[in-house]
Design an enzyme around this catalytic site. Structure first.
Site, PDB file in Angstrom:
ATOM      1  N   PRO A  18      -2.542  14.537   4.173  1.00 19.47           N
ATOM      2  CA  PRO A  18      -2.728  13.655   4.697  1.00 19.47           C
ATOM      3  C   PRO A  18      -3.801  13.467   5.515  1.00 19.47           C
ATOM      4  CG  PRO A  18      -0.853  15.392   4.721  1.00 19.47           C
ATOM      5  CD  PRO A  18      -1.590  15.582   4.239  1.00 19.47           C
ATOM      6  N   GLU A  19      -4.548  12.431   5.972  1.00 20.72           N
ATOM      7  CA  GLU A  19      -5.715  11.786   6.844  1.00 20.72           C
ATOM      8  C   GLU A  19      -5.053  12.211   8.491  1.00 20.72           C
ATOM      9  OE1 GLU A  19      -9.192  10.732   5.435  1.00 20.72           O
ATOM     10  OE2 GLU A  19      -8.723  11.150   4.035  1.00 20.72           O
TER      11      GLU A  19
END
Ligand code: ZN
Length: 287
Positions: free
Chosen positions: A2-3
């Site tokens: 996840p960013e």
């Protein structure tokens, strides 16, 4: 992994359930994730009220009334599942139990509102910590971090100053968390494409006009991804049961050999490796 936009989407999904809520029970199913849980973790959380749920870079920060902050990093596969009064599926709320194998549920927080928030992480690259709130800024997780890209502290001047005379290429420079916090590989590729800057250009050779475009592009790709994440939250049935990336919005990332999405550009998306990571770019419009 996840960013920033995905973590922000998680924060927005959890916040209505956790902010102001008191933790009445904490079930910890194993001693560690990527790192051991802190000593007496469940006991230090039980009875605490979450005053605010915030985000710094890719960390979720639950500020507790005990003077400590619960810090959570989702690693590769970390996800939270929310159950309200055992029902779980309330339209407009955050629910992705479908994709989460319960054997990978490592922590459950139960609030005084009848909400259970479960942390599920198949690969266990995620981690959690409890840090004295007053000393959060000095903690190694946070001490060297640059400004948040969506905050007022980040501007063209940030990049002008950080990139001055810098010989390292602009792609790898943008991944340096000391320059700007929370930017990862996907959104750096997208921002450089949107700003029409070649990823191999030395950071110090990018002009101030291009840096202005780049600053705006970084903000807009992140904001659009957060908006897309918000729309998956509103209708959980269209999500695939997991917090995913918002693939439809990528113009270059993962699109090797596709025609460039820029209007009137005849280029094709290329892939190369920089600093050990794939870079996707268009060699025509990213001059
Ligand atoms: Zn192009």
């Amino acid at each position: 992994m996840p960013e920033l936009p995905e973590v922000e989407t998680v924060r927005r999904g959890l916040a209505p359930h956790l902010e102001g809520a008191r933790l009445v029970a904490v079930r910890q199913n194993r001693p560690d994730l990527r790192f051991p849980f802190p000593d007496d973790f469940a006991a230090r959380l039980t009875g605490a009220t979450i005053q605010a749920l915030e985000r710094r870079a890719k960390y979720l920060l639950a500020r507790l009334d005990t003077g400590e902050t619960l810090v959570a990093h989702l690693g590769m596969t970390g996800r939270f599942t929310i159950e309200v009064d055992g029902e779980g599926e309330t339209p407009g709320q955050f629910h992705y139990a479908a994709g989460a194998d319960p054997k990978h549920t490592h922590l459950v927080l139960v609030t005084d509102r009848g909400v259970s928030v479960a942390y599920n992480d198949a690969r266990r690259f995620g981690y959690m910590d409890l840090i004295a709130t007053a000393r959060l800024g000095e903690h190694p997780y946070f001490a060297g971090l640059g400004p948040e890209p969506l905050s007022d502290a980040f501007s063209t001047a940030t990049l002008v100053s950080a990139f001055a005379a810098r010989k390292q290429n602009v792609k790898v420079s943008l991944l340096d968390q000391r320059i700007v916090a929370g930017l990862g590989n996907i959104y750096v590729c997208e921002a450089l494409h949107r700003a029409r800057i070649h990823p191999e250009r030395a950071a110090g050779d990018v002009t101030p006009a291009q840096l202005k475009r780049l600053t705006a592009a970084i903000r807009s790709v992140l904001e659009e991804a957060i908006t897309a994440g918000g729309s998956t939250l509103r209708d959980y049935r269209t999500a695939d049961g997991a917090l995913g990336y918002f693939q439809h919005s990528f113009k270059v990332y993962g699109r090797e050999d596709d025609p460039c999405a820029k209007p009137r550009c005849a280029g094709v998306v290329r892939r190369m490796v920089q600093g050990g990571r794939s870079t996707f770019f268009c060699g025509v419009c990213q001059g």
